[in-house]
Design a protein around this motif. Structure first.
Motif, short mmCIF file in Angstrom:
data_model
loop_
_atom_site.label_atom_id
_atom_site.label_comp_id
_atom_site.label_asym_id
_atom_site.label_seq_id
_atom_site.Cartn_x
_atom_site.Cartn_y
_atom_site.Cartn_z
N SER A 173 -61.91 6.60 -25.75
CA SER A 173 -62.69 7.28 -26.80
C SER A 173 -63.25 6.55 -27.78
CB SER A 173 -61.93 8.67 -27.44
OG SER A 173 -60.84 7.98 -27.83
N PRO A 174 -64.22 6.83 -28.61
CA PRO A 174 -64.56 5.97 -29.78
C PRO A 174 -63.54 5.61 -30.61
CG PRO A 174 -66.09 7.61 -29.52
CD PRO A 174 -64.92 8.04 -28.60
N GLN A 175 -62.54 6.35 -30.99
CA GLN A 175 -61.37 6.03 -31.96
C GLN A 175 -60.49 5.19 -31.30
OE1 GLN A 175 -62.25 9.42 -30.94
NE2 GLN A 175 -63.59 9.66 -32.74
N ARG A 176 -60.22 5.13 -29.94
CA ARG A 176 -59.38 4.32 -29.35
C ARG A 176 -59.49 2.67 -29.38
NH1 ARG A 176 -56.28 4.66 -24.27
NH2 ARG A 176 -55.25 2.93 -23.85
N LYS A 215 -68.83 -1.03 -30.93
CA LYS A 215 -68.69 0.08 -30.28
C LYS A 215 -68.44 -0.30 -28.61
CE LYS A 215 -71.07 3.41 -32.90
NZ LYS A 215 -72.04 4.51 -33.06
N TRP A 216 -67.32 -0.85 -28.36
CA TRP A 216 -67.11 -1.42 -26.99
C TRP A 216 -67.15 -0.37 -25.94
CZ3 TRP A 216 -67.20 -6.45 -26.46
CH2 TRP A 216 -66.74 -7.15 -27.24
N ASN A 217 -66.69 0.76 -26.05
CA ASN A 217 -66.60 1.98 -25.39
C ASN A 217 -68.25 2.31 -24.56
OD1 ASN A 217 -67.22 2.75 -28.10
ND2 ASN A 217 -66.97 5.07 -27.10
N LEU A 218 -69.08 2.17 -25.66
CA LEU A 218 -70.55 2.50 -25.19
C LEU A 218 -71.14 1.36 -24.46
CD1 LEU A 218 -72.00 4.32 -28.49
CD2 LEU A 218 -71.09 5.22 -26.12
N MET A 219 -70.77 0.14 -24.99
CA MET A 219 -71.30 -1.07 -24.06
C MET A 219 -70.94 -1.19 -22.72
SD MET A 219 -71.48 -3.93 -27.15
CE MET A 219 -69.92 -3.84 -27.53
N ALA A 220 -69.57 -1.06 -22.67
CA ALA A 220 -68.66 -0.91 -21.45
C ALA A 220 -69.33 0.25 -20.46
CB ALA A 220 -67.31 -0.63 -21.33
N ALA A 221 -69.60 1.27 -20.96
CA ALA A 221 -70.13 2.42 -20.13
C ALA A 221 -71.41 2.09 -19.72
CB ALA A 221 -70.13 3.55 -20.96
N THR A 222 -72.47 1.48 -20.39
CA THR A 222 -73.72 1.09 -20.18
C THR A 222 -73.56 0.16 -19.17
OG1 THR A 222 -74.42 1.58 -22.28
CG2 THR A 222 -76.00 0.48 -21.05
N ALA A 223 -72.65 -0.89 -19.13
CA ALA A 223 -72.52 -2.11 -18.32
C ALA A 223 -72.10 -1.33 -16.75
CB ALA A 223 -71.78 -2.90 -18.71
N ASN A 233 -50.92 2.08 -24.25
CA ASN A 233 -50.89 1.67 -22.72
C ASN A 233 -52.40 1.34 -22.73
OD1 ASN A 233 -50.82 0.94 -20.07
ND2 ASN A 233 -49.32 2.48 -19.83
N MET A 234 -52.81 0.06 -22.52
CA MET A 234 -54.05 -0.55 -22.51
C MET A 234 -54.77 0.02 -20.97
SD MET A 234 -53.67 -4.72 -22.01
CE MET A 234 -53.26 -4.64 -23.76
N PHE A 235 -53.91 0.11 -19.96
CA PHE A 235 -54.15 0.41 -18.86
C PHE A 235 -54.36 1.86 -18.38
CE2 PHE A 235 -51.98 -3.79 -18.51
CZ PHE A 235 -53.22 -4.50 -18.11
N LEU A 283 -63.28 -3.53 -17.59
CA LEU A 283 -64.79 -2.79 -18.00
C LEU A 283 -64.50 -1.29 -17.92
CD1 LEU A 283 -67.34 -3.49 -18.91
CD2 LEU A 283 -67.94 -3.45 -16.39
N ILE A 284 -64.00 -0.80 -16.57
CA ILE A 284 -63.98 0.66 -16.44
C ILE A 284 -63.13 1.12 -17.39
CG2 ILE A 284 -63.29 2.15 -14.83
CD1 ILE A 284 -64.18 0.41 -12.54
N ILE A 285 -61.99 0.71 -17.86
CA ILE A 285 -60.99 1.21 -18.66
C ILE A 285 -61.66 1.38 -20.36
CG2 ILE A 285 -58.70 0.71 -20.09
CD1 ILE A 285 -57.73 -0.47 -17.47
N LEU A 286 -62.44 0.13 -20.46
CA LEU A 286 -63.10 0.46 -21.83
C LEU A 286 -64.07 1.60 -21.74
CD1 LEU A 286 -63.76 -3.56 -22.60
CD2 LEU A 286 -62.38 -1.63 -23.76
#
Length: 274
Positions: free
Chosen positions: A34-37, A237-245, A43-45, A27-30
């Motif tokens: 960046s939005p383009q990632r 947009k997984w990055n925004l959803m993860a940041a909000t979580a 390297n997913m970690f 969750l933290i990595i997501l």
């Protein structure tokens, strides 16, 4: 053999901890990508450390207002739970009234009933009280669902306290009511901390009852706000959803760090004579 068994135990504990931490790590990595990632590319970690996700997620999700609503509901519900359940547990533990055993058995029985079953009668009652779509009404619902378990924990803890504490205060001129608030209640801090942690997380993350009692978008709590926000993006947009979580998790972690010292003590001491 003993060393081998200890090593195996430690390895099992480490493995279980890793299983619990991996979802939060993902969750933290997501949240830092960046939005383009794309998460599974490269390297997913190693995240991109794109901190704008948190600012954008805060604005678009309305999570700030939802956190205020959840904080009010949780605080009011916990105050009601601690005050009412401590007094009820003290009465059951210290006074041998005729129906005390029956009342305590009813409390224990109510612990076995899933909260969702009570939603319909509670909703009918809340309509008559004009408490639907109100934060205080939601707090009352959460407090009512948590009272049986909390009374059980307080009862066990009070039974472990020596009765001579109140008796000496009564000899000095205090009433039973006064001795409870002056002598016993300050000693209930470990049990109260355990109850605050056990019930606070559930109230903060309550979604099943909130769907019924908080239908107005302005009164949504954190799980409802996250649900609506996630439905808007539908996985785009997984990055925004993860940041909000992550933002929504921070107050829960801080509360746990604040009360965790007394959590184990409150549960174990309450279990000794409960």
């Amino acid at each position: 053999m003993r060393k081998l068994s200890k090593v195996s135990i430690y390895l099992c504990v480490i493995f279980i901890c890793l299983l619990c931490l991996i979802p939060f790590l993902v969750l933290i990595i997501l949240s830092l990508n960046s939005p383009q990632r794309v998460f599974y590319e490269g390297n997913m970690f190693i995240p991109d450390f794109y901190l704008k996700n948190f600012a954008e997620g805060w604005v678009k999700s309305n999570i700030g207002s939802a956190m205020i609503n959840s904080a009010f509901i949780t605080a009011l519900a916990l105050i009601i739970i601690v005050l009412l359940c401590s007094m009820a547990a003290y009465t059951i533990a210290r006074f041998k009234y005729r129906f005390n055993t029956l009342i305590f058995a009813v409390f224990i029985s109510c612990m076995m009933i899933p909260g969702i079953i009570n939603t319909v009668p509670l909703y009918t009652l809340m309509i008559k009280l004009h408490a639907v779509n109100t934060l205080w009404g939601m707090a009352l619902v959460c407090a009512a669902l948590a009272i049986p378990q909390s009374t059980f924990v307080f009862h066990g803890f009070i039974k472990s306290l020596p009765r001579e504490l109140e008796e000496s205060a009564i000899i000095d001129g205090c009433s039973w009511f006064s001795s409870f608030w002056r002598i016993v209640f300050p000693l209930l801090k470990p049990a109260a901390s355990a109850i605050i942690i056990l019930n606070g997380f559930g109230i903060w993350n309550n979604y099943s009852q909130a769907v019924f009692f908080l239908q107005d978008s302005k009164k949504h709590n954190v799980p409802q706000a996250l649900s609506v926000y996630f439905q808007q993006f539908a996985g785009a947009k997984w990055n925004l959803m993860a940041a909000t979580a992550v933002i929504a998790i921070v107050p829960v972690i801080l509360a746990f760090l604040l009360f965790q010292k007394n959590l184990i003590r409150g549960l174990t001491e309450g279990a000794l004579k409960g």
